[in-house]
Write a protein that holds these residues in place. Structure first.
Motif, short mmCIF file in Angstrom:
data_model
loop_
_atom_site.label_atom_id
_atom_site.label_comp_id
_atom_site.label_asym_id
_atom_site.label_seq_id
_atom_site.Cartn_x
_atom_site.Cartn_y
_atom_site.Cartn_z
N ALA B 245 -3.82 4.69 2.78
CA ALA B 245 -5.07 5.46 2.82
C ALA B 245 -5.87 5.26 1.54
O ALA B 245 -7.10 5.28 1.54
CB ALA B 245 -4.77 6.95 3.04
N ALA B 246 -5.15 5.02 0.42
CA ALA B 246 -5.83 4.83 -0.86
C ALA B 246 -6.17 3.37 -1.12
O ALA B 246 -6.64 3.01 -2.19
CB ALA B 246 -4.96 5.37 -2.00
N GLY B 247 -5.91 2.51 -0.13
CA GLY B 247 -6.30 1.10 -0.28
C GLY B 247 -5.28 0.25 -1.00
O GLY B 247 -5.55 -0.89 -1.36
N GLY B 248 -4.09 0.78 -1.23
CA GLY B 248 -3.05 0.01 -1.94
C GLY B 248 -2.10 -0.67 -0.99
O GLY B 248 -2.11 -0.42 0.23
N LEU B 249 -1.27 -1.54 -1.55
CA LEU B 249 -0.25 -2.22 -0.75
C LEU B 249 1.09 -1.52 -0.95
O LEU B 249 1.40 -1.04 -2.04
CB LEU B 249 -0.10 -3.68 -1.17
N PHE B 250 1.88 -1.53 0.10
CA PHE B 250 3.26 -1.05 -0.01
C PHE B 250 4.17 -2.27 -0.14
O PHE B 250 4.23 -3.11 0.77
CB PHE B 250 3.65 -0.21 1.20
N ILE B 251 4.84 -2.37 -1.28
CA ILE B 251 5.77 -3.48 -1.53
C ILE B 251 7.19 -2.96 -1.42
O ILE B 251 7.61 -2.08 -2.17
CB ILE B 251 5.55 -4.07 -2.94
N ALA B 252 7.93 -3.52 -0.46
CA ALA B 252 9.34 -3.14 -0.29
C ALA B 252 10.20 -4.14 -1.06
O ALA B 252 10.25 -5.31 -0.71
CB ALA B 252 9.72 -3.14 1.18
N ASP B 253 10.85 -3.65 -2.11
CA ASP B 253 11.77 -4.49 -2.88
C ASP B 253 13.12 -4.42 -2.17
O ASP B 253 13.83 -3.42 -2.26
CB ASP B 253 11.85 -3.97 -4.31
N GLU B 254 13.44 -5.50 -1.46
CA GLU B 254 14.68 -5.54 -0.67
C GLU B 254 15.76 -6.36 -1.39
O GLU B 254 16.72 -6.80 -0.76
CB GLU B 254 14.39 -6.10 0.73
N VAL B 255 15.60 -6.55 -2.69
CA VAL B 255 16.57 -7.34 -3.44
C VAL B 255 17.97 -6.73 -3.34
O VAL B 255 18.96 -7.44 -3.18
CB VAL B 255 16.13 -7.48 -4.92
N GLN B 256 18.04 -5.41 -3.38
CA GLN B 256 19.35 -4.77 -3.25
C GLN B 256 19.64 -4.31 -1.81
O GLN B 256 20.70 -4.60 -1.27
CB GLN B 256 19.48 -3.61 -4.25
N PRO B 276 5.96 -2.65 5.57
CA PRO B 276 5.46 -3.08 4.24
C PRO B 276 4.35 -4.13 4.39
O PRO B 276 4.24 -4.81 5.40
CB PRO B 276 6.68 -3.73 3.58
N ASP B 277 3.57 -4.24 3.33
CA ASP B 277 2.61 -5.34 3.24
C ASP B 277 3.26 -6.57 2.62
O ASP B 277 2.87 -7.70 2.90
CB ASP B 277 1.41 -4.90 2.39
N VAL B 278 4.22 -6.31 1.76
CA VAL B 278 4.94 -7.38 1.06
C VAL B 278 6.41 -6.99 0.98
O VAL B 278 6.72 -5.82 0.72
CB VAL B 278 4.41 -7.59 -0.38
N VAL B 279 7.29 -7.95 1.20
CA VAL B 279 8.73 -7.72 1.07
C VAL B 279 9.28 -8.75 0.09
O VAL B 279 8.96 -9.94 0.19
CB VAL B 279 9.45 -7.87 2.43
N GLY B 292 15.31 -16.70 -4.01
CA GLY B 292 14.60 -15.47 -3.74
C GLY B 292 13.44 -15.78 -2.80
O GLY B 292 13.18 -16.95 -2.49
N GLY B 293 12.74 -14.74 -2.37
CA GLY B 293 11.63 -15.00 -1.46
C GLY B 293 10.67 -13.82 -1.41
O GLY B 293 11.01 -12.69 -1.75
N VAL B 294 9.46 -14.14 -1.01
CA VAL B 294 8.41 -13.13 -0.81
C VAL B 294 7.88 -13.34 0.60
O VAL B 294 7.45 -14.45 0.95
CB VAL B 294 7.25 -13.32 -1.80
N VAL B 295 7.92 -12.29 1.41
CA VAL B 295 7.38 -12.36 2.77
C VAL B 295 6.16 -11.46 2.85
O VAL B 295 6.17 -10.34 2.34
CB VAL B 295 8.46 -11.94 3.80
#
Lengths: 440, 440
Positions: B245-256, B276-279, B292-295
């Motif tokens: 709602a505030a225009g930000g991205l949700f980044i899920a850090d799935e490293v662990q 998420p917008d980014v994983v 590692g990877g970014v989806v």
């Protein structure tokens, strides 16, 4: 993206000639487009679809082989058997992080540190050259309490947020970060050392005037992405002295020149008779297994450890250490530093002779197995001719030789094959290049 | 250094009891001190000197075996034969970068992307979780044009300069960077989701008020270094909605939490019913081979590629891809997500029962094979007792079980063994912990 990469990648998907690619390769390009999307960087107008590699050769599914004059990561040869065996043995035995004790990382650390001058006796392992330079920047900012860095104007030092800021070649057309100053790459002429020293002094003064202060001078000691700069050996001395006089650190980025490539010892800085405060390593360190490292002094490492508390999960793990040890053993036992000097010197002489027959060759320079061939459209004005470099790269690919370009204008053919490259391979490259230039 | 690590590492060299270590181990500690110096982080008062590993066991030279309840990198088991064979085969066949075409990286990318919800269909490979989060931060700043991030107050997201700034646990006692706001870890009670949502909204407002703007909300979806937070499933929803709602991205850090650890699917965010917008991924992805990877989505990857021109030399190379493929095959064919749910649930019930006998156990929580046991000196006040955690870690080590701690105060026993952990291993852990607590 480096300017040189950009030129090569222009094609990526859009400009590729898919009609000319085998159907399996076309299908793979389509899959790649779907999963990698815009972050894909693909070489050559007609991309290579490789299935195996061996020594200095890459091979496609139909059995055609390509001489590799591009890849410096597999520096002791593609699929080097000693590295493959060491990794295979270690991955079946033990692979954990360095918060437990195990022998192989210390066997490796001791052997690697023995190649450095006295005082450079502490190492922190990372996974990549980028991570190494990211640490090095912090060593310098913590030690000096200042933020400002001086780099060359088409430098590439890696891909993290902080390192990309000191990599002008990654940000073509964009303003530099306020704490970064660039100096022209030290290419051309006997006075290049005095000019570099003066340029560095001016850059330091500018950083101080603007309140950033001066943390360090960071250079790739063979100036890879700047288009290769090697002569006269020793030209770094004045700039390094000026760095130290101004209270900054000299960081030698050995990601490309290191591990014997320049033919004058293990490290590129040795050609210049200078002593770095920090040395960073990556690419060829594990012959393709991701490993990097930062070597420095106790006082600098202490400041970093006190301030940051760094830990790298994969850094120096047993498999990476096994690969690193095997690489050192290959370099030493097979005399690859001497080979780089011998084959590099031979190849440079033969490339130099091409200047007499081809007006497009404006300069040939380099050291060991890192050479640059500069293409120009006007030799008197030394007008950069990136279109010739791009044409030659694709022409050589059609003649089964893989090569790339570097330099601010992407007009410098970049010759950095595996260190096991022989005189016969050099002959094949020079003669094929000669033929391609004749057909320009 | 994470607070938890700091506690474990206090000893490092100085407080180790060298007299009790075998002479070879003492010699190794001395060599380590010489080469690693102050950047060394070593576990346990009496550090482990390992020579081999297998499944859930690490082994010392004298043949003694240690149950591994700590290591989440070798998630399909130490020295997993399928991974070892895949890597051994690939490293003898082909290992280059992704600027040429080859099949295995796309076999891997396609199989990995198939585990993600629709829309999350683009991947960029890196070498480490740190590099992945470093990219993710840029995806968010580029997409939003803003700098501000919200993280939990003892978060750890990695070790690069940029990522360390959003990792409060790496900078204990130091002020946060101006563009970073923290929210308390969502631990405790049914209202935790509403509280987190309100905290995130307040943090966003603070970033906007101070002119940084809001780029994204970044969380480890199992809140590892915060001391483990899992329930009630779904508690992230309100905070993620507020982020969007505030225009930000949700980044899920799935490293662990990623790759099946939480037992409720491949990814920790799935437990919360959020998109998420980014994983980001790392640690267990290659079972110890650095990958590692970014989806993310096409639009975000496009913005990143246009602005940054990212290339990662080792990222997604054939050996790393081979390891990654073997890991996915093991997770799927051996039903390791279901195993994490089964053994994790069983173990949580048995650990919960310890609360009745041991006042020091203030809480047991988690999901799948990521559990936390919180030690307190006063259960009513929930006063953190890191000294108990530290004592138990060393007591368990003496009883041949390896474990660590997490949380803001380092008082939460962190249970995150390889995913092949069985009920019998859980029994051994719970009973040994029970005995150690009885002897407190």
């Amino acid at each position: 993206m480096k300017a040189s990469q950009k030129i090569l990648a222009l094609n990526a998907f859009d400009a590729a000639r898919p009609g000319e690619l085998p159907p399996e390769t076309q299908a793979l390009v389509k899959r790649r487009q779907q999963s990698f999307g815009p972050t894909s960087v693909l070489f050559h107008e007609k991309p290579l679809h490789v299935v195996s590699a061996d020594g200095v050769w890459l091979q496609e599914a139909d059995g055609s082989r390509y001489l590799d004059v591009y890849n410096n990561v597999p520096s002791v040869g593609h699929c080097n058997p000693r590295v493959a065996q060491a990794v295979s043995r270690q991955i079946a035995t033990l692979n954990v992080h360095t918060r437990y004790l195990y022998d192989i990382v210390h066997d490796y650390a001791d052997r690697l540190l023995a190649t450095f001058p006295e005082g450079l006796d502490k190492i922190a392992f990372t996974c990549t050259g980028s991570e190494s330079n990211d640490v090095a920047l912090r060593l310098a900012t913590i030690a000096t309490g200042k933020r400002g860095f001086v780099v060359t104007d088409n430098a590439y030092h890696g891909n993290t947020t902080a390192v990309a800021e000191v990599s002008p070649s990654s940000r073509p057309g964009k303003p530099l970060s306020p704490h970064v100053r660039v100096v022209p790459a030290p290419i051309g002429g006997a006075e290049v050392g005095a000019k570099l020293e003066a340029d560095v002094k001016a850059a330091i003064a500018s950083l101080e005037k603007d309140g950033h202060g001066f943390a360090g001078f960071l250079v790739d000691t063979i100036f890879s992405s700047d288009g290769v700069a090697a002569d006269p050996a020793g030209f770094l001395k004045g700039a390094v002295d000026a760095t130290h006089a101004a209270g900054g650190l000299f960081i030698a980025d050995e990601v490309q020149p290191g591990f014997g490539r320049t033919g004058a010892g293990m490290w590129g800085f040795q050609r210049h008779g200078v002593l770095p405060d920090v040395v960073t390593m990556g690419k060829p360190m594990g012959n393709g297994i991701p490993i990097g490292g930062v070597v420095s002094r106790l006082d600098l490492m202490q400041g970093f450890a006190d301030s940051v508390g760094y830990f790298n999960t994969f850094g120096g793990n047993p498999v990476a250490s096994a690969a690193g040890l095997a690489v050192l053993a290959e370099i030493e036992e097979r005399g690859l530093v001497a080979n780089a000097a011998d084959v590099g010197g031979y190849m440079m002489a033969r490339l130099g002779a091409l200047m007499q027959r081809h007006e497009a060759v404006g300069a040939v320079r380099g050291a060991g197995l890192y050479l640059g061939v500069e293409f120009v459209s006007d030799r008197d004005a030394m007008t950069p001719a990136p279109e010739i470099a791009s044409h030659i790269i694709n022409a050589l690919r059609d003649r089964h030789i893989l090569i790339g370009a570097a330099g601010r204008y992407g007009n410098v053919l970049k010759i950095r094959p595996p260190l096991i490259f022989g005189r016969d391979h050099a002959d094949l490259l020079v003669e094929t290049l000669d033929a391609s230039l004749t057909q320009l």
